[in-house]
Design an enzyme around this catalytic site. Sequence first.
Site, PDB file in Angstrom:
ATOM      1  N   LYS A   1     -11.773  -5.124  -1.714  1.00 36.79           N
ATOM      2  CA  LYS A   1     -12.918  -4.216  -1.766  1.00 36.79           C
ATOM      3  C   LYS A   1     -12.537  -2.787  -2.076  1.00 36.79           C
ATOM      4  O   LYS A   1     -13.379  -2.006  -2.482  1.00 36.79           O
ATOM      5  CB  LYS A   1     -13.739  -4.293  -0.471  1.00 36.79           C
ATOM      6  CG  LYS A   1     -13.034  -3.862   0.804  1.00 36.79           C
ATOM      7  CD  LYS A   1     -14.007  -3.768   1.962  1.00 36.79           C
ATOM      8  CE  LYS A   1     -13.611  -4.598   3.161  1.00 36.79           C
ATOM      9  NZ  LYS A   1     -12.279  -4.286   3.725  1.00 36.79           N
TER      10      LYS A   1
ATOM     11  N   LYS B   1      -5.467 -10.540  -5.380  1.00 37.01           N
ATOM     12  CA  LYS B   1      -6.661 -10.919  -4.605  1.00 37.01           C
ATOM     13  C   LYS B   1      -7.823  -9.968  -4.882  1.00 37.01           C
ATOM     14  O   LYS B   1      -7.627  -8.811  -5.240  1.00 37.01           O
ATOM     15  CB  LYS B   1      -6.338 -10.977  -3.109  1.00 37.01           C
ATOM     16  CG  LYS B   1      -6.293  -9.642  -2.455  1.00 37.01           C
ATOM     17  CD  LYS B   1      -6.484  -9.698  -0.952  1.00 37.01           C
ATOM     18  CE  LYS B   1      -6.621  -8.231  -0.529  1.00 37.01           C
ATOM     19  NZ  LYS B   1      -6.883  -7.920   0.806  1.00 37.01           N
TER      20      LYS B   1
ATOM     21  N   LYS C   1       0.812  -1.209   0.000  1.00 33.85           N
ATOM     22  CA  LYS C   1       0.000   0.000   0.000  1.00 33.85           C
ATOM     23  C   LYS C   1       0.848   1.263   0.000  1.00 33.85           C
ATOM     24  O   LYS C   1       0.478   2.256  -0.616  1.00 33.85           O
ATOM     25  CB  LYS C   1      -0.957   0.009   1.199  1.00 33.85           C
ATOM     26  CG  LYS C   1      -2.071  -0.991   1.046  1.00 33.85           C
ATOM     27  CD  LYS C   1      -3.213  -0.716   1.996  1.00 33.85           C
ATOM     28  CE  LYS C   1      -4.324  -1.733   1.741  1.00 33.85           C
ATOM     29  NZ  LYS C   1      -5.349  -1.725   2.758  1.00 33.85           N
TER      30      LYS C   1
HETATM   31  P1  TYM Z   1     -10.406  -6.663   5.441  1.00 37.30           P
HETATM   32  O1  TYM Z   1     -11.445  -5.673   5.820  1.00 37.30           O
HETATM   33  O2  TYM Z   1      -9.503  -6.337   4.314  1.00 37.30           O
HETATM   34  O3  TYM Z   1     -11.082  -8.046   5.122  1.00 37.30           O
HETATM   35  C1  TYM Z   1     -12.001  -8.655   6.009  1.00 37.30           C
HETATM   36  C2  TYM Z   1     -11.790 -10.162   6.004  1.00 37.30           C
HETATM   37  O4  TYM Z   1     -11.969 -10.686   4.687  1.00 37.30           O
HETATM   38  C3  TYM Z   1     -10.815 -11.425   4.311  1.00 37.30           C
HETATM   39  N1  TYM Z   1     -10.587 -11.242   2.872  1.00 37.30           N
HETATM   40  C4  TYM Z   1     -10.472 -12.229   1.992  1.00 37.30           C
HETATM   41  N2  TYM Z   1     -10.503 -13.569   2.133  1.00 37.30           N
HETATM   42  C5  TYM Z   1     -10.355 -14.316   1.021  1.00 37.30           C
HETATM   43  N3  TYM Z   1     -10.190 -13.779  -0.211  1.00 37.30           N
HETATM   44  C6  TYM Z   1     -10.124 -12.457  -0.403  1.00 37.30           C
HETATM   45  N4  TYM Z   1      -9.970 -11.946  -1.624  1.00 37.30           N
HETATM   46  C7  TYM Z   1     -10.282 -11.612   0.740  1.00 37.30           C
HETATM   47  N5  TYM Z   1     -10.292 -10.271   0.906  1.00 37.30           N
HETATM   48  C8  TYM Z   1     -10.478 -10.068   2.219  1.00 37.30           C
HETATM   49  C9  TYM Z   1      -9.683 -10.841   5.132  1.00 37.30           C
HETATM   50  O5  TYM Z   1      -8.605 -11.744   5.245  1.00 37.30           O
HETATM   51  C10 TYM Z   1     -10.376 -10.558   6.433  1.00 37.30           C
HETATM   52  O6  TYM Z   1     -10.445 -11.731   7.215  1.00 37.30           O
HETATM   53  N6  TYM Z   1      -6.885  -5.902   8.933  1.00 37.30           N
HETATM   54  C11 TYM Z   1      -8.153  -6.567   8.628  1.00 37.30           C
HETATM   55  C12 TYM Z   1      -9.283  -6.132   9.542  1.00 37.30           C
HETATM   56  C13 TYM Z   1      -8.979  -6.283  10.986  1.00 37.30           C
HETATM   57  C14 TYM Z   1      -8.993  -7.499  11.727  1.00 37.30           C
HETATM   58  C15 TYM Z   1      -8.677  -7.131  13.059  1.00 37.30           C
HETATM   59  C16 TYM Z   1      -9.252  -8.817  11.385  1.00 37.30           C
HETATM   60  C17 TYM Z   1      -8.656  -5.283  11.857  1.00 37.30           C
HETATM   61  N7  TYM Z   1      -8.479  -5.788  13.103  1.00 37.30           N
HETATM   62  C18 TYM Z   1      -8.599  -8.086  14.065  1.00 37.30           C
HETATM   63  C19 TYM Z   1      -9.159  -9.778  12.411  1.00 37.30           C
HETATM   64  C20 TYM Z   1      -8.845  -9.407  13.719  1.00 37.30           C
HETATM   65  C21 TYM Z   1      -8.573  -6.227   7.217  1.00 37.30           C
HETATM   66  O7  TYM Z   1      -8.104  -5.266   6.657  1.00 37.30           O
HETATM   67  O8  TYM Z   1      -9.549  -7.031   6.723  1.00 37.30           O
END
Ligand code: TYM
Length: 332
Positions: free
Chosen positions: A200, A197, A112
Amino acid sequence: TTRIFSGVKPTGHLTLGNYLGAIRQWVESDQHRAEALFCVVDLHALTVDHDPARVRRLSRQTATLFLAAGLDPELCTLFVQSHVDEHTRLSYLLECTATDGEMRRMIQYKEKSVRERSTGGSVRLSLLTYPALMAADILAYGADEVPVGDDQAQHVELTRDLAVRFNQRYGHTFTVPRAVLPEVASRVMDLQDPTSKMGKSHAETSGIVYLLDEPEVVRKKIMRAVTDSGSDVVYDREAHPGVANLLELLASCTGDKPAVLAEQYSSYGALKRDTAEAVVELLRPVQARHAELCADPGTVDAVLRTGAERARALARPTVDAAYRAIGLLPAA
Ligand code: TYM
């Protein structure tokens, strides 16, 4: 009992990747077998250039989709990160536990920050310290398990390191958590670029299936998915990433194994048609419940209010203990 924590950051509309990689496990398994907390991690959405009104709107939409996907506030705790001060309180202590080298090694930060700088933008300091806040999210609740997609595994590893280090230096304070990834679809790929990947916050949306896409849009996106010039349906993520991605999507919907499904298809067209229909059917009930909930925003507000109260009560003792352990004088 097992404690589970996970979250989604409101930086865009939720995708099929978010659903299959994370949310579906929360709904089908986690909330039934453990004390589970699921969080709209809005503070994390401020680490990149953001529009305040959009973050607010997406936070509400994400919470609504949590409910629509089937998370039940009777079984688990649903809340918004910024409603519980313990996250930022603990985050600072973890910044005092981590090193800048550890933060700079994070793949997400590298990708990023390079992207931001290459488009002439600047990098917010919070993008670098992001993993400390994420570790705080997890450690504040003493979570044993963190159900996430593959892209978050490195952050959970760092969280483990920080928990172990803090415990060694200051006495046992934190449970050491572990990431739990789904067997299939832990990394759903972009339909137009199957080597990256499905994310969003990507600008180019033709390869992304959103949870709220109309059935016709879902069909179109999947039918136009990039495969390759061959025609043999084989499950090989290296040589045929586009086809492998479709097989994983279908497998994730039907509960089959991707390699087994590969043997049942002799053309990309049939595979795409079946995948499209399976995804449309998967999303149909979620979309129907989402529409109902949108007509009744009071329900979502009430769930988030109760959720924040419960979360606060769980986090406060752990975070207070961490303040004492690290050497801060308790307020008299
Ligand atoms: P985020 O918001 O990007 O994504 C949320 C969850 O979706 C999963 N994910 C995917 N899994 C499979 N294929 C994909 N293409 C894909 N895109 C997203 C992510 O792995 C995630 O589980 N940093 C985290 C949010 C967060 C968090 C936490 C998660 C903040 N604090 C504490 C767990 C525990 C994030 O940016 O997820």
